[in-house]
Design a protein around this motif. Structure first.
Motif, PDB file in Angstrom:
ATOM      1  N   LYS A 228       0.891  -1.169  -0.027  1.00 15.35           N
ATOM      2  CA  LYS A 228       0.045  -0.005   0.026  1.00 15.35           C
ATOM      3  C   LYS A 228       0.947   1.318  -0.029  1.00 15.35           C
ATOM      4  O   LYS A 228       0.384   2.136  -0.493  1.00 15.35           O
ATOM      5  CB  LYS A 228      -0.866   0.093   1.245  1.00 15.35           C
ATOM      6  CG  LYS A 228      -1.987  -1.054   1.100  1.00 15.35           C
ATOM      7  CD  LYS A 228      -2.687  -0.963   2.458  1.00 15.35           C
ATOM      8  CE  LYS A 228      -3.706  -2.157   2.554  1.00 15.35           C
ATOM      9  NZ  LYS A 228      -4.234  -2.305   3.778  1.00 15.35           N
ATOM     10  N   ALA A 229       2.204   1.060   0.425  1.00 22.92           N
ATOM     11  CA  ALA A 229       2.862   2.319   0.497  1.00 22.92           C
ATOM     12  C   ALA A 229       4.114   2.066  -0.589  1.00 22.92           C
ATOM     13  O   ALA A 229       5.250   2.680  -0.293  1.00 22.92           O
ATOM     14  CB  ALA A 229       3.665   2.342   1.876  1.00 22.92           C
ATOM     15  N   LYS A 230       3.672   1.607  -1.810  1.00 23.02           N
ATOM     16  CA  LYS A 230       4.892   1.194  -2.671  1.00 23.02           C
ATOM     17  C   LYS A 230       5.343   2.446  -3.435  1.00 23.02           C
ATOM     18  O   LYS A 230       6.259   2.604  -4.045  1.00 23.02           O
ATOM     19  CB  LYS A 230       4.280   0.341  -3.850  1.00 23.02           C
ATOM     20  CG  LYS A 230       2.994   0.857  -4.466  1.00 23.02           C
ATOM     21  CD  LYS A 230       2.583  -0.310  -5.465  1.00 23.02           C
ATOM     22  CE  LYS A 230       1.451  -0.081  -6.177  1.00 23.02           C
ATOM     23  NZ  LYS A 230       0.196  -0.213  -5.389  1.00 23.02           N
ATOM     24  N   ASN A 231       4.528   3.728  -3.177  1.00 22.15           N
ATOM     25  CA  ASN A 231       4.941   4.796  -3.836  1.00 22.15           C
ATOM     26  C   ASN A 231       5.524   5.924  -2.902  1.00 22.15           C
ATOM     27  O   ASN A 231       5.778   7.064  -3.137  1.00 22.15           O
ATOM     28  CB  ASN A 231       3.814   5.627  -4.668  1.00 22.15           C
ATOM     29  CG  ASN A 231       4.262   6.646  -5.404  1.00 22.15           C
ATOM     30  OD1 ASN A 231       5.444   6.452  -6.230  1.00 22.15           O
ATOM     31  ND2 ASN A 231       3.781   7.787  -5.673  1.00 22.15           N
ATOM     32  N   ILE A 232       5.801   5.258  -1.536  1.00 20.99           N
ATOM     33  CA  ILE A 232       6.419   6.086  -0.353  1.00 20.99           C
ATOM     34  C   ILE A 232       7.926   5.648  -0.239  1.00 20.99           C
ATOM     35  O   ILE A 232       8.223   4.583   0.297  1.00 20.99           O
ATOM     36  CB  ILE A 232       5.355   5.951   0.766  1.00 20.99           C
ATOM     37  CG1 ILE A 232       4.215   6.306   0.398  1.00 20.99           C
ATOM     38  CG2 ILE A 232       6.127   6.758   1.816  1.00 20.99           C
ATOM     39  CD1 ILE A 232       3.177   6.192   1.741  1.00 20.99           C
ATOM     40  N   THR A 233       8.586   6.681  -0.289  1.00 20.50           N
ATOM     41  CA  THR A 233      10.176   6.313   0.030  1.00 20.50           C
ATOM     42  C   THR A 233      10.725   7.734   0.371  1.00 20.50           C
ATOM     43  O   THR A 233      10.281   8.674  -0.156  1.00 20.50           O
ATOM     44  CB  THR A 233      11.106   5.655  -0.915  1.00 20.50           C
ATOM     45  OG1 THR A 233      12.090   5.135  -0.271  1.00 20.50           O
ATOM     46  CG2 THR A 233      11.602   6.599  -2.092  1.00 20.50           C
ATOM     47  N   GLY A 234      11.748   7.611   1.232  1.00 14.77           N
ATOM     48  CA  GLY A 234      12.525   8.814   2.044  1.00 14.77           C
ATOM     49  C   GLY A 234      11.672   9.952   2.730  1.00 14.77           C
ATOM     50  O   GLY A 234      12.165  11.026   3.153  1.00 14.77           O
ATOM     51  N   GLN A 235      10.605   9.282   3.312  1.00 11.94           N
ATOM     52  CA  GLN A 235       9.747  10.216   3.884  1.00 11.94           C
ATOM     53  C   GLN A 235       9.912   9.908   5.531  1.00 11.94           C
ATOM     54  O   GLN A 235      10.082   8.994   6.026  1.00 11.94           O
ATOM     55  CB  GLN A 235       8.176   9.928   3.689  1.00 11.94           C
ATOM     56  CG  GLN A 235       8.093  10.234   2.214  1.00 11.94           C
ATOM     57  CD  GLN A 235       8.329  11.336   1.614  1.00 11.94           C
ATOM     58  OE1 GLN A 235       7.898  12.477   2.194  1.00 11.94           O
ATOM     59  NE2 GLN A 235       8.909  11.411   0.537  1.00 11.94           N
ATOM     60  N   THR A 236       9.461  10.994   6.236  1.00 13.77           N
ATOM     61  CA  THR A 236       9.379  11.048   7.738  1.00 13.77           C
ATOM     62  C   THR A 236       7.804  11.219   8.179  1.00 13.77           C
ATOM     63  O   THR A 236       7.544  12.226   7.895  1.00 13.77           O
ATOM     64  CB  THR A 236      10.341  12.124   8.396  1.00 13.77           C
ATOM     65  OG1 THR A 236      11.776  11.457   7.891  1.00 13.77           O
ATOM     66  CG2 THR A 236      10.264  11.978   9.688  1.00 13.77           C
ATOM     67  N   ILE A 237       7.200  10.498   8.641  1.00 13.63           N
ATOM     68  CA  ILE A 237       6.015  10.299   8.903  1.00 13.63           C
ATOM     69  C   ILE A 237       5.815  10.424  10.627  1.00 13.63           C
ATOM     70  O   ILE A 237       6.215   9.622  11.101  1.00 13.63           O
ATOM     71  CB  ILE A 237       4.942   9.349   8.322  1.00 13.63           C
ATOM     72  CG1 ILE A 237       5.385   9.363   6.947  1.00 13.63           C
ATOM     73  CG2 ILE A 237       3.537   9.512   8.783  1.00 13.63           C
ATOM     74  CD1 ILE A 237       4.602   8.348   6.129  1.00 13.63           C
ATOM     75  N   SER A 238       5.071  11.409  10.906  1.00 12.87           N
ATOM     76  CA  SER A 238       4.798  11.318  12.513  1.00 12.87           C
ATOM     77  C   SER A 238       3.517  10.899  12.960  1.00 12.87           C
ATOM     78  O   SER A 238       2.678  10.969  12.270  1.00 12.87           O
ATOM     79  CB  SER A 238       5.136  12.742  12.787  1.00 12.87           C
ATOM     80  OG  SER A 238       6.404  13.245  12.750  1.00 12.87           O
ATOM     81  N   THR A 239       3.588  10.214  14.013  1.00  9.02           N
ATOM     82  CA  THR A 239       2.584   9.996  14.962  1.00  9.02           C
ATOM     83  C   THR A 239       2.610  10.547  16.265  1.00  9.02           C
ATOM     84  O   THR A 239       3.091   9.973  17.036  1.00  9.02           O
ATOM     85  CB  THR A 239       2.202   8.197  14.856  1.00  9.02           C
ATOM     86  OG1 THR A 239       0.878   8.043  15.800  1.00  9.02           O
ATOM     87  CG2 THR A 239       3.400   7.478  15.162  1.00  9.02           C
ATOM     88  N   ASN A 240       2.225  11.787  16.471  1.00  3.52           N
ATOM     89  CA  ASN A 240       2.372  12.593  17.527  1.00  3.52           C
ATOM     90  C   ASN A 240       1.106  13.366  18.125  1.00  3.52           C
ATOM     91  O   ASN A 240       1.349  14.232  19.141  1.00  3.52           O
ATOM     92  CB  ASN A 240       3.556  13.368  17.209  1.00  3.52           C
ATOM     93  CG  ASN A 240       3.334  14.459  16.204  1.00  3.52           C
ATOM     94  OD1 ASN A 240       2.084  14.966  15.906  1.00  3.52           O
ATOM     95  ND2 ASN A 240       4.268  15.081  15.640  1.00  3.52           N
ATOM     96  N   GLY A 241      -0.080  12.958  17.677  1.00  3.97           N
ATOM     97  CA  GLY A 241      -0.998  13.777  18.155  1.00  3.97           C
ATOM     98  C   GLY A 241      -1.267  15.173  17.865  1.00  3.97           C
ATOM     99  O   GLY A 241      -2.094  16.118  18.219  1.00  3.97           O
ATOM    100  N   GLY A 242      -0.361  15.616  16.672  1.00  5.63           N
ATOM    101  CA  GLY A 242      -0.359  16.913  16.564  1.00  5.63           C
ATOM    102  C   GLY A 242       0.729  18.031  17.521  1.00  5.63           C
ATOM    103  O   GLY A 242       0.606  19.358  17.056  1.00  5.63           O
ATOM    104  N   GLN A 243       1.468  17.340  18.398  1.00  7.39           N
ATOM    105  CA  GLN A 243       2.318  18.054  18.855  1.00  7.39           C
ATOM    106  C   GLN A 243       3.291  18.770  18.143  1.00  7.39           C
ATOM    107  O   GLN A 243       3.657  19.934  18.665  1.00  7.39           O
ATOM    108  CB  GLN A 243       3.047  17.129  19.944  1.00  7.39           C
ATOM    109  CG  GLN A 243       3.570  17.824  21.191  1.00  7.39           C
ATOM    110  CD  GLN A 243       4.235  17.202  22.336  1.00  7.39           C
ATOM    111  OE1 GLN A 243       4.177  15.705  22.167  1.00  7.39           O
ATOM    112  NE2 GLN A 243       4.888  17.852  23.254  1.00  7.39           N
ATOM    113  N   VAL A 244       3.881  18.341  17.022  1.00  8.57           N
ATOM    114  CA  VAL A 244       4.903  18.926  16.114  1.00  8.57           C
ATOM    115  C   VAL A 244       4.282  18.724  14.888  1.00  8.57           C
ATOM    116  O   VAL A 244       3.914  17.729  14.519  1.00  8.57           O
ATOM    117  CB  VAL A 244       6.128  18.171  16.204  1.00  8.57           C
ATOM    118  CG1 VAL A 244       7.254  18.766  15.231  1.00  8.57           C
ATOM    119  CG2 VAL A 244       6.950  18.388  17.686  1.00  8.57           C
ATOM    120  N   VAL A 245       3.938  19.979  14.094  1.00  8.04           N
ATOM    121  CA  VAL A 245       3.147  19.845  12.939  1.00  8.04           C
ATOM    122  C   VAL A 245       4.110  20.484  11.803  1.00  8.04           C
ATOM    123  O   VAL A 245       5.067  21.289  12.280  1.00  8.04           O
ATOM    124  CB  VAL A 245       1.905  20.478  12.933  1.00  8.04           C
ATOM    125  CG1 VAL A 245       0.808  19.610  13.664  1.00  8.04           C
ATOM    126  CG2 VAL A 245       1.824  21.872  13.329  1.00  8.04           C
TER     127      VAL A 245
END
Ligand code: NAP
Length: 245
Positions: A228-245
């Motif tokens: 499902k993420a085959k077009n995603i590379t080099g990315q930084t994805i956060s799961t942080n509740g919006g604390q850093v946007v």
């Protein structure tokens, strides 16, 4: 045995444990790396095996190149290939910059940044042979934003983001994806030294007004490893509740 294999570093406890559980329950052969927490790793293996999952445990200090090599070699010996490497092992420390000793600085960089190099360097050669695979590095929102009293931690985690971007560009044509997860506050042993009062203050600073769980990170890792993420590379994805946007 399953079709796909994942190595998860620092999977005896916390986020790495949740990632190991998620991958094992989603039909990956899983190598659970640990360093000091042998009993926890053994218990995790027993629990997953009882649930019909395929997994092994392997002791290795990822900050040491030869140990990281032995971890990846073990995976190849056991399962024949490595599809996903999750560089999760890490330590944290809260200290004034002026109080950080050179050995604490080196330990932080060796574990949180060189550990990522050590494991990736050994895994990539096998991925190149297969012209497929993916690496997921666990950074931190403090690698994006910088944290006071965590200069060594934030530096190492920022390095992990730079590492991810560069390696993704280099390996894209070889069919290998490299991504990064930058979690916010996740309730694990890493947060155990914070008082209830401090935790409440932190929580009130989070737009979603909740702390993350290890499972939040594990679900994101599972997605990034999948087609499902085959077009995603080099990315930084956060799961942080919006604390850093
Ligand atoms: P944790 O509960 O303290 O677990 C740390 C894990 O890393 C343990 O399994 C530990 O294994 C392993 N580890 C530490 N040094 C190692 C080494 N040299 N070699 C191999 N394994 C080693 O921490 P966590 O919260 O799950 O953190 C996991 C990752 O997420 C870390 O990279 C951390 O920086 C990152 N992160 C955490 C948070 C958070 O709020 N919790 C937020 C952002 C990012 P042993 O016990 O077996 O030694």
């Amino acid at each position: 045995m399953n079709n796909k294999t994942a190595v998860i570093t620092g999977a005896s406890r916390g986020i790495g444990k949740a990632i190991a559980e998620a991958f094992a329950k989603n039909n990956y052969n899983v190598v659970i790396n640990y360093n000091k927490s042998e009993v926890d790793a053994q218990e995790l293996k027993e629990s997953l095996t009882k649930q019909g999952c395929v997994c092994e445990i392997f002791k290795a200090d990822v900050s040491i190149y030869s140990k990281a090599k032995s971890l990846i070699d073990f995976c190849i010996e056991k399962y024949g290939k490595i599809d996903t490497l999750i560089n999760n092992a890490g330590i944290s420390q809260i200290k004034l910059f002026t109080d950080i000793s050179p050995s604490e600085w080196n330990n932080m960089i060796n574990t949180n940044l060189s550990g990522v190099f050590n494991c990736s360097h050994n895994a990539v050669k096998y991925m190149l042979n297969n012209k497929s695979g993916n690496i997921i590095n666990i950074s931190s929102m403090w690698g994006i934003d910088g944290a006071s009293c965590e200069v060594h931690y934030s530096t190492a985690k920022a390095g992990v983001i730079g590492f991810t971007k560069s390696l993704a560009k280099e390996l894209g044509l070889s069919g290998i994806r490299v991504n990064c997860i930058a979690p916010g506050v996740i309730m694990t042993d890493m947060m155990k030294d914070f008082s209830d009062e401090d935790l409440l203050l932190i929580k009130n600073d989070i737009p979603l007004n909740r702390f993350g769980t290890p499972e939040d990170v594990a679900e994101l890792a599972l997605f990034l490893a999948s087609d499902k993420a085959k077009n995603i590379t080099g990315q930084t994805i956060s799961t942080n509740g919006g604390q850093v946007v």
